[in-house]
Design a protein around this motif. Structure first.
Motif, short mmCIF file in Angstrom:
data_model
loop_
_atom_site.label_atom_id
_atom_site.label_comp_id
_atom_site.label_asym_id
_atom_site.label_seq_id
_atom_site.Cartn_x
_atom_site.Cartn_y
_atom_site.Cartn_z
N VAL A 124 -2.86 6.53 -9.08
CA VAL A 124 -4.13 5.81 -9.15
C VAL A 124 -4.98 6.20 -7.95
O VAL A 124 -4.54 6.09 -6.81
N HIS A 125 -6.19 6.66 -8.21
CA HIS A 125 -7.17 6.95 -7.15
C HIS A 125 -8.17 5.81 -7.17
O HIS A 125 -8.78 5.53 -8.20
N SER A 126 -8.33 5.13 -6.03
CA SER A 126 -9.19 3.95 -5.98
C SER A 126 -9.93 3.87 -4.64
O SER A 126 -9.65 4.63 -3.72
N THR A 127 -10.86 2.94 -4.58
CA THR A 127 -11.52 2.59 -3.33
C THR A 127 -11.24 1.12 -3.06
O THR A 127 -11.45 0.28 -3.93
N MET A 128 -10.74 0.83 -1.86
CA MET A 128 -10.52 -0.55 -1.43
C MET A 128 -11.65 -0.92 -0.48
O MET A 128 -12.03 -0.13 0.37
N SER A 129 -12.18 -2.13 -0.65
CA SER A 129 -13.27 -2.57 0.22
C SER A 129 -13.06 -4.03 0.61
O SER A 129 -12.30 -4.76 -0.02
N GLY A 130 -13.77 -4.44 1.66
CA GLY A 130 -13.71 -5.81 2.12
C GLY A 130 -14.47 -5.95 3.44
O GLY A 130 -15.12 -5.01 3.90
N ARG A 131 -14.34 -7.13 4.03
CA ARG A 131 -14.98 -7.40 5.32
C ARG A 131 -13.91 -7.95 6.26
O ARG A 131 -13.17 -8.88 5.92
N HIS A 132 -13.85 -7.41 7.47
CA HIS A 132 -12.82 -7.76 8.45
C HIS A 132 -13.16 -9.09 9.12
O HIS A 132 -14.03 -9.13 9.99
N VAL A 133 -12.46 -10.17 8.74
CA VAL A 133 -12.80 -11.52 9.21
C VAL A 133 -11.71 -12.21 10.02
O VAL A 133 -11.95 -13.30 10.56
N ARG A 154 -5.50 -10.11 2.34
CA ARG A 154 -6.58 -11.06 2.03
C ARG A 154 -6.99 -11.89 3.24
O ARG A 154 -8.15 -12.27 3.38
N THR A 155 -6.02 -12.21 4.10
CA THR A 155 -6.34 -13.00 5.29
C THR A 155 -7.26 -12.22 6.22
O THR A 155 -8.21 -12.78 6.76
N ALA A 156 -6.98 -10.96 6.41
CA ALA A 156 -7.77 -10.14 7.34
C ALA A 156 -9.08 -9.66 6.72
O ALA A 156 -10.08 -9.51 7.42
N PHE A 157 -9.08 -9.41 5.40
CA PHE A 157 -10.22 -8.77 4.75
C PHE A 157 -10.79 -9.63 3.63
O PHE A 157 -10.28 -9.65 2.51
N GLU A 158 -11.84 -10.35 3.96
CA GLU A 158 -12.53 -11.21 2.99
C GLU A 158 -13.15 -10.34 1.90
O GLU A 158 -13.66 -9.25 2.16
N GLY A 159 -13.13 -10.84 0.67
CA GLY A 159 -13.74 -10.12 -0.43
C GLY A 159 -13.00 -8.84 -0.79
O GLY A 159 -13.59 -7.91 -1.34
N LEU A 160 -11.70 -8.81 -0.51
CA LEU A 160 -10.90 -7.63 -0.82
C LEU A 160 -11.09 -7.26 -2.29
O LEU A 160 -11.00 -8.12 -3.18
N ALA A 161 -11.39 -5.99 -2.55
CA ALA A 161 -11.63 -5.53 -3.92
C ALA A 161 -11.20 -4.08 -4.07
O ALA A 161 -11.13 -3.34 -3.09
N TYR A 162 -10.93 -3.70 -5.30
CA TYR A 162 -10.56 -2.33 -5.63
C TYR A 162 -11.48 -1.83 -6.74
O TYR A 162 -11.74 -2.54 -7.71
N GLU A 163 -11.93 -0.60 -6.58
CA GLU A 163 -12.66 0.11 -7.63
C GLU A 163 -11.77 1.28 -8.04
O GLU A 163 -11.28 2.02 -7.18
N PHE A 164 -11.57 1.45 -9.33
CA PHE A 164 -10.66 2.48 -9.82
C PHE A 164 -11.44 3.69 -10.33
O PHE A 164 -12.39 3.54 -11.10
N GLU A 171 -2.68 1.00 -17.61
CA GLU A 171 -3.23 -0.37 -17.53
C GLU A 171 -2.35 -1.26 -16.66
O GLU A 171 -2.85 -2.05 -15.86
N LEU A 172 -1.05 -1.12 -16.81
CA LEU A 172 -0.12 -1.92 -16.02
C LEU A 172 -0.26 -1.59 -14.53
O LEU A 172 -0.30 -2.49 -13.68
N ALA A 173 -0.38 -0.31 -14.20
CA ALA A 173 -0.53 0.10 -12.80
C ALA A 173 -1.81 -0.47 -12.20
O ALA A 173 -1.80 -0.99 -11.08
N VAL A 174 -2.90 -0.41 -12.93
CA VAL A 174 -4.17 -0.96 -12.43
C VAL A 174 -4.04 -2.47 -12.20
O VAL A 174 -4.49 -2.99 -11.18
N ARG A 175 -3.39 -3.16 -13.13
CA ARG A 175 -3.19 -4.61 -12.96
C ARG A 175 -2.36 -4.91 -11.71
O ARG A 175 -2.63 -5.86 -10.98
N CYS A 176 -1.33 -4.07 -11.44
CA CYS A 176 -0.48 -4.27 -10.27
C CYS A 176 -1.25 -4.10 -8.96
O CYS A 176 -0.96 -4.78 -7.98
N ILE A 177 -2.23 -3.23 -8.94
CA ILE A 177 -3.05 -3.07 -7.73
C ILE A 177 -4.11 -4.15 -7.67
O ILE A 177 -4.36 -4.73 -6.60
N ARG A 178 -4.72 -4.47 -8.78
CA ARG A 178 -5.79 -5.48 -8.80
C ARG A 178 -5.31 -6.85 -8.30
O ARG A 178 -6.03 -7.56 -7.63
N ILE A 179 -4.05 -7.21 -8.61
CA ILE A 179 -3.56 -8.52 -8.17
C ILE A 179 -3.43 -8.63 -6.66
O ILE A 179 -3.37 -9.73 -6.12
#
Length: 172
Positions: free
Chosen positions: A86-95, A64-74, A11-19
């Motif tokens: 942690v295996h995750s998917t990072m997503s966003g839009r290049h702005v 965050r500056t380069a990628f709007e809507g930065l998000a992680y799916e775990f 849980e701590l690791a996921v929180r560290c990536i989510r922030i």
């Protein structure tokens, strides 16, 4: 299960990536050890290369500056003592321009494309005293580059890259 104040290592690791996507400076101060090291920082701006919460927060702002809507799916989180994978998917839009660095300074700058991406990543985190103290990652950088239109580059995009690199170097 390794826990700190009722929070598991997973849980701590996921929180560290989510922030990285949505945390404020106080979150970084609470979750990142003062002696923390980001082993991926060598391609990041100089302000990201410092240890502790300040460096990790600077990395978050850079992304965050380069990628709007930065998000992680775990997808998977596995802990063994103080080491968490942690295996995750990072997503966003290049702005905004995304600058990559080397030991000499600005290496490459990717001007914004407005395109979205979703790439898999594996993060390895070592925890100490209930906080993150060390981070490594494996990312699908080529997949991201293809999704965002960075590769193969068109002649027009190469020109935009050169112009963006010049602007970033002047600003630094």
């Amino acid at each position: 299960m390794n826990t700190t104040a009722g929070v598991s290592a997973s849980e701590l690791a996921v929180r560290c990536i989510r922030i990285m996507a949505d945390g404020d400076r106080a979150d970084f101060d609470a979750l990142i050890h003062p002696d923390a090291v980001n082993r991926e920082g060598d391609v990041e701006p100089p302000e990201c290369r410092v240890g502790g919460p300040a460096g990790f927060y600077a990395t978050a702002l850079w992304l965050r500056t380069a990628f709007e809507g930065l998000a992680y799916e775990f997808h998977h989180v596995v802990a063994d003592g103080n080491l968490v994978a942690v295996h995750s998917t990072m997503s966003g839009r290049h702005v905004a321009p995304f600058a990559v660095y080397d030991s000499q300074g600005v290496d490459t700058v990717f001007p914004p494309t407005g395109k979205t991406f979703a790439i898999t990543q594996s993060h390895w985190l070592r925890l100490q005293d209930g906080r993150l103290i060390e981070h490594w990652a494996n990312r699908d950088d080529l997949g991201q580059a293809k999704q965002l239109g960075w590769v193969p580059p068109t002649p027009a995009y190469l020109f935009r890259m050169a112009r963006a690199k010049s602007r970033v170097r002047r600003a630094a």
